[in-house]
Design an enzyme around this catalytic site. Structure first.
Site, mmCIF file in Angstrom:
data_model
loop_
_atom_site.group_PDB
_atom_site.id
_atom_site.type_symbol
_atom_site.label_atom_id
_atom_site.label_comp_id
_atom_site.label_asym_id
_atom_site.label_seq_id
_atom_site.Cartn_x
_atom_site.Cartn_y
_atom_site.Cartn_z
ATOM 1 C CG HIS A 30 -12.344 41.652 -4.305
ATOM 2 N ND1 HIS A 30 -11.432 41.551 -3.264
ATOM 3 C CD2 HIS A 30 -12.989 40.461 -4.336
ATOM 4 C CE1 HIS A 30 -11.536 40.353 -2.698
ATOM 5 N NE2 HIS A 30 -12.463 39.671 -3.333
ATOM 6 C CG ASN A 77 -14.201 32.953 -4.231
ATOM 7 O OD1 ASN A 77 -13.709 34.053 -3.976
ATOM 8 N ND2 ASN A 77 -15.380 32.592 -3.769
ATOM 9 C CG ASP A 102 -8.804 43.235 -2.261
ATOM 10 O OD1 ASP A 102 -8.421 42.322 -3.025
ATOM 11 O OD2 ASP A 102 -9.801 43.133 -1.536
ATOM 12 C CG ASN A 123 -12.665 33.715 -0.306
ATOM 13 O OD1 ASN A 123 -12.363 33.025 0.662
ATOM 14 N ND2 ASN A 123 -13.838 34.304 -0.414
#
Length: 207
Positions: A30, A77, A102, A123
């Site tokens: 991530h 997020n 990613d 997100n």
């Protein structure tokens, strides 16, 4: 926009790498956006410094173009808050924002770029689209592939790259940085034509 000193305005770009702050996340799939931004910072010749927008930034020139490199520190997020604050601060419009992230639905070894589109469940992108009020920003999509077996994708993205993947990771990070430079100088279509045909992985998802 910046003035060249001759009355002609220069376009400034915001290049954003998505990730989570903190050493425990540094090697995660991530966090590949942060990895690419570190490479771009080395090319610019700058070091990331804290900004009041809840991000670390580097200002400089990349491929002769004024850029602000951004690593949001708000966690994935909530990435949109710092991006919107910096876009406003530096007077950068969404069409001059590049987000490096990613992408589960692209195989590892493949890089993709596009303008606009959905968030595909990411997100970080969802937050940026909401705060900018538009999908019309550029993306560099770094393929990480799907999780094995029945592993939850949320678990998969927060794991480090596998040993076999780490062998090619520096090359792919470098190539994603090359793609960012190409977007600045040549645009989306020329960048797609150059980079989409040169994957390590032969599986070619659609643009």
């Amino acid at each position: 926009m910046l003035s060249r000193g001759n009355g002609v305005a220069e376009r400034r770009w915001l290049i954003v790498g998505l990730g989570n702050p903190g050493p425990e996340y540094a090697g995660n799939r991530h966090n590949v956006g942060f990895m690419v931004l570190d490479e771009l910072a080395s090319r610019v010749g700058g070091r990331f410094k804290a900004h009041r927008s809840r991000a670390e930034i580097v200002e400089g020139r990349l491929a002769g173009t004024p850029v602000v490199l951004v690593k949001p520190l708000s966690f994935m997020n909530l990435s949109g808050g710092p991006v919107k604050a910096l876009a406003d601060f530096f007077k950068v419009t969404p069409d001059s924002v590049i987000v490096v992230h990613d992408e589960l639905d692209i195989p590892y070894g493949a890089l993709r770029t596009k303008a606009g589109g959905g968030d595909n469940g990411h997100n970080g992108l969802k937050s940026i689209t909401k705060t900018l009020g538009t999908r019309d920003y550029l993306r560099i999509r770094f393929g990480i592939g799907r999780p094995p077996g029945r592993m939850d994708p949320a678990t998969f993205v927060l794991r480090d790259f596998a040993t076999v993947e780490r062998k090619d990771l520096p090359f792919l990070v470098d190539r994603a940085a090359d793609m960012a430079e190409s977007l600045l100088t040549a645009g989306v279509e020329a960048t797609q034509n150059k980079f989409h045909a040169a994957d390590l992985n032969p599986a070619k998802p659609p643009r």
